[in-house]
Design a protein around this motif. Structure first.
Motif: not given
Length: 420
Positions: A161-164, A172-180, A207-211
């Motif tokens: 698992i990684t994140r970026t 223009g959406f200000q998103a937090r890092p995705a979990e991959i 996003p880190d809720d799923w992991p």
């Protein structure tokens, strides 16, 4: 210590008993008049906080269970009794009561299974995204990957698992890092072009809720172990832009969340990951707010996401009240609401190539009617839809179980395995 289970075993049995004992101790060691004042104050604080969260700040659209409010009220009462008593021991006892109440709320949502998941939410098999090495795509014959790809010697037994951060280039959406999540086959050289599952959490959430809470890594690794290291690449994208934000999975003055998830995220994945180029290899899924969002995007952009799983989803985007949703969420623009409303889309468009699963917990009393409503509307519009009920409520136990149950179907539809 960090692996102590919070949702099963001795802790969820012992902690409530200890908390109740502690509350009795605080009541016994407090004079009657302050007790009455503390009870009134705790009720007032809890009611005010609930009103502000649900009616003023709109922190979440879902109705909380009475036991959740009760746990909050008891925690507030314990803190007030400790302050009133002015004893060092009282403060320690109050902390014990608060811990018991917090774990009861945790149990309501099945959010944190262990102490480690509270304080160290990230997986031990994590890899920095910069360390994910590029590799050429394997040239394979048409057909399911399991039948055309041979795993090389030394393939890892588990995925990573990684994140970026995925930028909102168009939106223009200000998103937090995705979990991959990258399955074992992703680390082969050359590697197969793997299908993609874009996964969304609820609101409030991240996003880190799923992991952390959704057992994502174990579920995907378990599937990969049975299929020669093959599994979809899972991108847990940020669908809200913040824990308490609710952009309704739409393009509004709040944010262009729909464009982010249907344009920016797929474009980034195609550019940075070795994945299926054919849309038939792409799916979107989510829980609660994320489940509603998954259905919205599958209907608004079926050419991007022809496959979906809506877990504990509502039939329409909502701030908890239809009038408020329209006025505050869409600035009163009925056309903008219709573009994001699954029920409106199903009345005006056809979906011959779209298929999905609508799932809900059997004890999720508020969401079961909504899930049945959207499922019926999907079926009436010709969408290939399966309605799935699993034991449980509006919580991570249900959502992790649903992901495990639908994963074989997702893998078959996206081309990992052949039809059974």
């Amino acid at each position: 210590m960090s692996d102590i289970a919070l949702l099963d075993g001795v802790v969820p049995t012992l902690l409530p008993v200890s908390a109740l004992t502690g509350l009795v101790w605080l009541l016994v060691h407090t004079r009657p008049r302050p007790i009455t004042a503390c009870l009134v104050a705790a009720a007032a604080v809890t009611a005010t906080a609930a009103w502000l969260a649900t009616d003023v700040w709109l922190l979440f659209p879902d109705r909380l269970e009475p036991r959740t409010y009760c746990s909050i009220g008891v925690a507030v009462l314990a803190a007030l009794l400790a302050v009133t008593g002015r004893r060092a021991l009282g403060a320690l006892v109050a902390l014990l009561v608060i811990a018991g109440c917090a774990n009861q709320i945790n149990a309501d949502f099945a959010a944190y299974p262990t102490l480690r998941s509270v304080f160290e939410p990230h997986a031990p098999n994590e890899i920095a995204f910069r360390d994910v090495r590029p590799a050429p795509a394997a040239q394979l014959d048409p057909g399911p990957l399991e039948q055309t790809w041979q795993p090389p010697p030394g393939l890892p037994a588990t995925g990573r698992i990684t994140r970026t951060r995925i930028p909102g280039t168009e939106s223009g959406f200000q998103a937090r890092p995705a979990e991959i999540y990258l399955p074992p086959a992703y680390f082969a050289v050359p590697r197969p072009r793997l299908p993609v599952l874009v996964l969304l959490s609820g609101q409030p959430g991240s996003p880190d809720d799923w992991p952390t809470s959704g057992n994502l890594v174990a579920t995907m690794d378990g599937f990969a172990a049975r299929h020669h290291g093959l599994a979809p690449v899972v991108v847990v994208a940020d669908g809200t832009g913040g824990t308490w934000k609710n952009p309704l999975c739409a393009d509004t003055s709040r944010a262009r969340a729909a464009t982010y998830l249907s344009v920016d995220v797929p474009a980034w994945i195609h550019t940075h990951l070795t994945v299926a180029e054919d849309p038939r290899g792409w799916a979107i899924a989510g829980s609660s707010y994320g489940g509603t969002c998954a259905i919205q995007l599958a209907l608004a952009r079926p050419e991007v996401y022809p496959t979906f799983v809506g877990m504990s989803a509502e039939s329409q985007p909502s701030l908890g009240d239809p009038e408020r949703t329209l006025s505050e969420g869409f600035d009163g623009d009925t056309a903008a609401f219709a573009r994001a409303d699954p029920l409106a889309l199903l009345r005006t468009r056809s979906y011959p190539d779209t298929a999905g699963v609508v799932s809900v917990g059997t004890a999720d009393d508020d969401t079961v009617p909504e899930a049945k409503k959207i499922s019926a509307a999907l079926r009436a519009a010709g969408v290939q839809v399966r309605f799935l009920e699993v034991p449980g409520g509006h919580d991570w136990t249900v959502w992790s179980r649903v992901l495990e149950q639908v994963l074989p179907w997702l893998a078959e539809r996206s081309g990992v395995v052949g039809s059974s």
